[in-house]
Design an enzyme around this catalytic site. Structure first.
Site, PDB file in Angstrom:
ATOM      1  N   ASP A  49      63.833   2.209  60.697  1.00  0.00           N
ATOM      2  CA  ASP A  49      64.288   1.774  62.079  1.00  0.00           C
ATOM      3  C   ASP A  49      65.745   1.960  62.218  1.00  0.00           C
ATOM      4  OD1 ASP A  49      65.444  -0.288  60.715  1.00  0.00           O
ATOM      5  OD2 ASP A  49      63.983  -1.741  61.110  1.00  0.00           O
ATOM      6  N   ARG A  63      70.030   2.214  65.806  1.00  0.00           N
ATOM      7  CA  ARG A  63      69.054   1.000  65.633  1.00  0.00           C
ATOM      8  C   ARG A  63      67.712   1.125  66.595  1.00  0.00           C
ATOM      9  NH1 ARG A  63      65.561  -1.827  64.302  1.00  0.00           N
ATOM     10  NH2 ARG A  63      65.541  -4.038  63.238  1.00  0.00           N
ATOM     11  N   THR A  69      61.285  -2.592  60.783  1.00  0.00           N
ATOM     12  CA  THR A  69      60.545  -1.958  59.549  1.00  0.00           C
ATOM     13  C   THR A  69      60.821  -2.697  58.309  1.00  0.00           C
ATOM     14  OG1 THR A  69      61.963  -0.082  59.044  1.00  0.00           O
ATOM     15  CG2 THR A  69      60.227   0.442  60.601  1.00  0.00           C
ATOM     16  N   ARG A 119      76.223  -0.443  66.098  1.00  0.00           N
ATOM     17  CA  ARG A 119      74.983   0.601  66.068  1.00  0.00           C
ATOM     18  C   ARG A 119      74.645   0.635  67.589  1.00  0.00           C
ATOM     19  NH1 ARG A 119      70.964  -1.971  61.434  1.00  0.00           N
ATOM     20  NH2 ARG A 119      71.156  -3.646  63.031  1.00  0.00           N
TER      21      ARG A 119
END
Length: 180
Positions: A49, A63, A69, A119
């Site tokens: 992910d 992300r 996951t 992210r």
């Protein structure tokens, strides 16, 4: 000048620099379009992910919105069941795509945590197909990290997740806490 004053001056300068850096990062985010596809290339795979992409010559860690996951690279965490499969599937989807695109939703597009480097939060598309949907449909991801503004594809993902649960696919085929 005594040590307290020097410390206070240093702290003030540090806070000012952090504020300027934060504002410059945030102003950069405003240049990224909302609910529009932007074409990217792959820089580095991380896990199921998270992937690093390149857009306009700049690297951006992404992300995947709305999914989680099983872990494969998280520090101090064992590789979880179906983690390697999820990572492999994401890598396969991205590597085999003729076109990889990102879409940012209406909510925040940059996640700045103390655990990870900042992210971006985005939907990821390969040849027009939503990667999050594929991973959920195949039982390699679950819906997670929902906020009230990043929900553009939530209803469809919820239906796909329910089908994966009913068919006991991937993570839904075992009883374990990775799904919780």
């Amino acid at each position: 000048m005594n040590k307290k004053k020097i410390g206070l001056i240093f702290l003030t300068l540090f806070a000012a620099a952090a504020t300027i850096f934060s504002q410059s990062k945030e102003s950069g985010n405003k240049e990224l379009p909302r609910e529009e596809l932007i074409t990217v290339s792959i820089s580095k795979f991380v896990d199921g992910d998270t992937t690093e992409f390149i857009h306009n010559g700049e690297k951006m860690m992404v992300r995947f919105l709305l999914i989680d996951t099983p872990e494969t690279v998280k520090p101090n965490t064992e590789v979880q069941p179906f983690g390697k499969e999820a990572s492999h599937r994401t890598k396969e989807l991205l590597e085999n795509a003729k076109k990889v695109e990102l879409m940012f939703d209406q909510g925040k597009i940059l996640e700045d945590t103390k655990k990870w480097e900042p992210r971006y939060l985005a939907y990821v598309f390969v040849d027009g197909n939503l990667v999050q949907e594929i991973l959920i449909r195949e039982g390699l991801a679950k819906i997670a990290y929902i906020d009230s503004e990043n929900t553009k594809f939530l209803k469809d993902l919820e239906m796909k997740e329910q089908q994966a649960k009913e068919n006991k696919l991937g993570i839904w085929s075992i009883s374990t806490n990775i799904r919780d």
